[in-house]
Scaffold this motif. Structure first.
Motif, PDB file in Angstrom:
ATOM      1  N   UNK A   1      -3.790  19.221  46.987  1.00 43.00           N
ATOM      2  CA  UNK A   1      -3.991  19.075  48.431  1.00 43.00           C
ATOM      3  C   UNK A   1      -3.024  19.956  49.230  1.00 43.00           C
ATOM      4  N   UNK A   2      -1.960  20.430  48.543  1.00 45.11           N
ATOM      5  CA  UNK A   2      -0.957  21.259  49.252  1.00 45.11           C
ATOM      6  C   UNK A   2      -1.099  22.746  48.964  1.00 45.11           C
ATOM      7  N   UNK A   3      -1.884  23.097  47.954  1.00 46.92           N
ATOM      8  CA  UNK A   3      -2.035  24.508  47.581  1.00 46.92           C
ATOM      9  C   UNK A   3      -2.956  25.226  48.572  1.00 46.92           C
ATOM     10  N   UNK A   4      -2.578  26.450  48.951  1.00 47.45           N
ATOM     11  CA  UNK A   4      -3.459  27.256  49.800  1.00 47.45           C
ATOM     12  C   UNK A   4      -4.554  27.864  48.907  1.00 47.45           C
ATOM     13  N   UNK A   5      -5.704  27.220  48.880  1.00 51.52           N
ATOM     14  CA  UNK A   5      -6.780  27.648  47.970  1.00 51.52           C
ATOM     15  C   UNK A   5      -7.331  29.022  48.319  1.00 51.52           C
ATOM     16  N   UNK A   6      -7.167  29.423  49.569  1.00 47.43           N
ATOM     17  CA  UNK A   6      -7.690  30.734  49.968  1.00 47.43           C
ATOM     18  C   UNK A   6      -6.908  31.886  49.344  1.00 47.43           C
ATOM     19  N   UNK A   7      -5.755  31.578  48.776  1.00 47.86           N
ATOM     20  CA  UNK A   7      -4.974  32.621  48.096  1.00 47.86           C
ATOM     21  C   UNK A   7      -5.463  32.842  46.663  1.00 47.86           C
ATOM     22  N   UNK A   8      -6.307  31.922  46.180  1.00 46.56           N
ATOM     23  CA  UNK A   8      -6.843  32.062  44.823  1.00 46.56           C
ATOM     24  C   UNK A   8      -8.251  32.639  44.929  1.00 46.56           C
ATOM     25  N   UNK A   9      -8.500  33.646  44.159  1.00 46.72           N
ATOM     26  CA  UNK A   9      -9.770  34.361  44.316  1.00 46.72           C
ATOM     27  C   UNK A   9     -10.849  33.804  43.378  1.00 46.72           C
ATOM     28  N   UNK A  10     -11.227  32.528  43.558  1.00 46.21           N
ATOM     29  CA  UNK A  10     -12.227  31.913  42.668  1.00 46.21           C
ATOM     30  C   UNK A  10     -13.595  31.911  43.336  1.00 46.21           C
ATOM     31  N   UNK A  11     -14.649  31.873  42.500  1.00 45.14           N
ATOM     32  CA  UNK A  11     -15.999  31.768  43.079  1.00 45.14           C
ATOM     33  C   UNK A  11     -16.717  30.482  42.646  1.00 45.14           C
ATOM     34  N   UNK A  12     -16.144  29.781  41.639  1.00 45.09           N
ATOM     35  CA  UNK A  12     -16.736  28.500  41.203  1.00 45.09           C
ATOM     36  C   UNK A  12     -15.634  27.461  41.021  1.00 45.09           C
ATOM     37  N   UNK A  13     -16.019  26.193  41.166  1.00 38.29           N
ATOM     38  CA  UNK A  13     -15.083  25.084  40.949  1.00 38.29           C
ATOM     39  C   UNK A  13     -15.741  24.126  39.968  1.00 38.29           C
ATOM     40  N   UNK A  14     -15.013  23.757  38.910  1.00 40.48           N
ATOM     41  CA  UNK A  14     -15.507  22.747  37.973  1.00 40.48           C
ATOM     42  C   UNK A  14     -14.338  21.816  37.691  1.00 40.48           C
ATOM     43  N   UNK A  15     -14.510  20.528  37.964  1.00 44.78           N
ATOM     44  CA  UNK A  15     -13.365  19.629  37.808  1.00 44.78           C
ATOM     45  C   UNK A  15     -13.769  18.171  37.649  1.00 44.78           C
ATOM     46  N   UNK A  16     -12.946  17.471  36.862  1.00 38.61           N
ATOM     47  CA  UNK A  16     -12.993  16.015  36.796  1.00 38.61           C
ATOM     48  C   UNK A  16     -11.901  15.564  37.762  1.00 38.61           C
ATOM     49  N   UNK A  17     -12.292  15.259  38.995  1.00 42.17           N
ATOM     50  CA  UNK A  17     -11.310  15.039  40.060  1.00 42.17           C
ATOM     51  C   UNK A  17     -10.565  13.715  39.934  1.00 42.17           C
ATOM     52  N   UNK A  18      -9.272  13.701  40.301  1.00 42.47           N
ATOM     53  CA  UNK A  18      -8.599  12.402  40.457  1.00 42.47           C
ATOM     54  C   UNK A  18      -9.318  11.662  41.597  1.00 42.47           C
ATOM     55  N   UNK A  19      -9.861  10.484  41.315  1.00 42.51           N
ATOM     56  CA  UNK A  19     -10.777   9.858  42.271  1.00 42.51           C
ATOM     57  C   UNK A  19     -10.151   9.509  43.614  1.00 42.51           C
ATOM     58  N   UNK A  20      -8.824   9.273  43.625  1.00 39.38           N
ATOM     59  CA  UNK A  20      -8.236   8.870  44.915  1.00 39.38           C
ATOM     60  C   UNK A  20      -8.117  10.035  45.897  1.00 39.38           C
ATOM     61  N   UNK A  21      -8.338  11.288  45.430  1.00 39.49           N
ATOM     62  CA  UNK A  21      -8.318  12.415  46.385  1.00 39.49           C
ATOM     63  C   UNK A  21      -9.726  13.003  46.577  1.00 39.49           C
TER      64      UNK A  21
END
Length: 267
Positions: free
Chosen positions: A85-105
């Motif tokens: 939640x604190x990382x600036x995601x726009x600095x990472x040059x990704x085009x896809x997201x795949x994740x088993x998310x921690x449910x509380x976030x």
């Protein structure tokens, strides 16, 4: 290693589910993939085998041995030790997201994703949360989450995931959802995005009431006093304010938001 309950850790262990998630994102050698939560690296390894590069954001430093094992096998993995939640995601040059998310976030991280420029995200949520994300107008699950996500993206329910797919077993079912960002030309025109979010919040605090009653009861959410808003709504002859909130589709809610915005922000 004991999972950290505070971080909502339930590690994915079912390889069939992992494969289903990676396949649903159609991960290939041109893709740079973002994953949230390393777990024991089972999903990370599968992503790394298929993708050009994988960024994993993980908060729990106790998982370093798993990270080292993954990186030794797959040097195209980069682990970022931080709070997603604190990382600036726009600095990472990704085009896809795949994740088993921690449910509380689930909610804040999803909205954070929607502000980035990804093509497709395949995410694991609690089953009830997933149902609300994909819900259509007129159903009991339809709400603020459904509207806010579906305004920005097309959302598909991929499959239900049983507790046995995780270690430790969560007390709830989970689900895989695919989110595909809409192109700018697919979005309904909004006069003001922030104002739209306020209108959505005001409406869905009273989802079983008529649109008019819901807005008047939550006028503070859109920064207006009740009488002021009542006057504005009485002048909206082109909109049926007697429809119940949960029956309004996204296009209608956008239309209503734009009408109120224009009347309250006249130059």
């Amino acid at each position: 290693m004991k999972q950290n309950k505070k971080l909502g850790q339930c590690f994915l262990k079912d390889k069939n589910i992992v494969k289903k998630a990676v396949d649903a994102a159609n991960v290939n050698k041109n893709d740079i993939v973002l994953e949230i939560g390393l777990g024991k690296g089972i999903l990370t390894k599968e992503l790394a085998k298929n993708a050009k590069k994988v960024y994993v954001i993980e908060l729990d430093k106790r998982l370093e041995p798993f990270a080292e094992e993954v990186i030794a096998e797959h040097p195209n993995v980069d682990v970022i030790w931080n709070d997603a939640l604190k990382v600036n995601l726009n600095e990472l040059n990704f085009n896809k997201i795949v994740a088993n998310l921690p449910y509380q976030i689930s909610s804040p991280i999803t909205f954070k994703f929607l502000k980035t420029d990804f093509e497709v995200a395949v995410l694991m949520y609690q089953y009830e949360f997933a149902k609300r994300m994909v819900a259509k107008e007129g159903t009991k699950e339809y709400g603020r989450l459904s509207v806010s996500v579906q305004y920005n993206a097309n959302v598909e329910f991929i499959c239900k995931v049983p507790p046995s797919a995780f270690s430790p077993k969560p007390k709830v079912d989970s689900a895989i959802v695919r989110i595909t960002k809409k192109e700018p030309n697919e979005l309904f025109h909004l006069e003001d995005e922030e104002f739209f979010e306020k209108v959505v919040r005001a409406l869905f605090q009273h989802k079983n009431k008529t649109a008019k009653k819901a807005l008047i009861n939550s006028s503070h959410e859109i920064g207006l006093n009740r009488d002021e808003l009542k006057d504005i709504l009485n002048n909206l002859s082109e909109f049926d304010l007697n429809e119940r909130v949960f029956k309004l589709n996204i296009k209608k809610i956008v239309e209503l938001s734009n009408l109120i915005y224009k009347l309250t922000h006249k130059k």
